[in-house]
Design an enzyme around this catalytic site. Structure first.
Site: not given
Ligand code: ZN
Length: 187
Positions: A63-64
């Site tokens: 996600e990051d």
């Protein structure tokens, strides 16, 4: 591969991928402290499945630390090769689709969490506990009180869909939620 080797590999991989990131708070805590805390919390609450602990260490890598579909695919392949299918599936289950607007991603977390695997549900609760503790200990800069309160409320709705697998962990969520909610209300 021994589980210990795999766990250390996961820690090193996550540290490498998050190396230039910090948490949102004023303390500028290195990002890697967050997945380490989530993994430790699960371990402290008796969770000893290596695939769960490794998934916790890697839970924000997709996600990051990816910018597009291609990077998501590359990262997924690395996770699959190094850590196996259970870990990849769990990490993908707890990763938001960043193409969607934030409010929609939040709504989907509430809707999807009850449908997640057991590993992903436990990871969700631990993640929300750590984020709520951060609101108390190192709050995101420029978050007014109301935003903190609505974050707590949303976290509770997500956690509600994830509970029932580890009673002590569920109980700790409620305890942390109540503590931080009271603190904010009286601030
Ligand atoms: Zn997280």
């Amino acid at each position: 591969m021994y589980d210990q080797t795999k766990i250390i590999d996961a820690l090193a991989f996550a540290a490498h991928r998050h190396k230039n990131q910090t948490r949102k708070g004023a303390d500028k805590i290195p990002y890697i402290n967050h997945p380490v805390k989530v993994a430790k919390l699960l371990s402290d609450f008796g969770e000893d499945d290596p695939d769960l602990i490794i998934s916790a260490l890697l839970h924000d890598v997709v996600e990051d630390t990816t910018k597009n579909e291609e990077e998501i695919r590359e990262t997924s392949n690395i996770i699959l090769e190094k850590f196996g299918e259970n870990v990849l599936l769990t990490v993908l289950e707890v990763s938001d689709n960043k193409n969607l607007p934030v409010e929609e991603r939040k709504r989907l977390q509430i809707v999807h969490t009850p449908l997640l695997s057991d590993r992903a549900k436990k990871l969700k609760i631990a993640d929300k506990i750590c984020n709520i503790l951060d609101i108390k200990n190192d709050p995101p800069e420029n978050w007014p009180l109301q935003r903190k309160l609505s974050y707590l409320d949303w976290s509770k709705q997500v956690a509600n869909g994830a509970k029932g697998l580890n009673k002590k962990l569920d109980h700790y969520f409620v305890q942390v939620y109540n503590e931080v909610y009271t603190l904010l209300k009286n601030s």
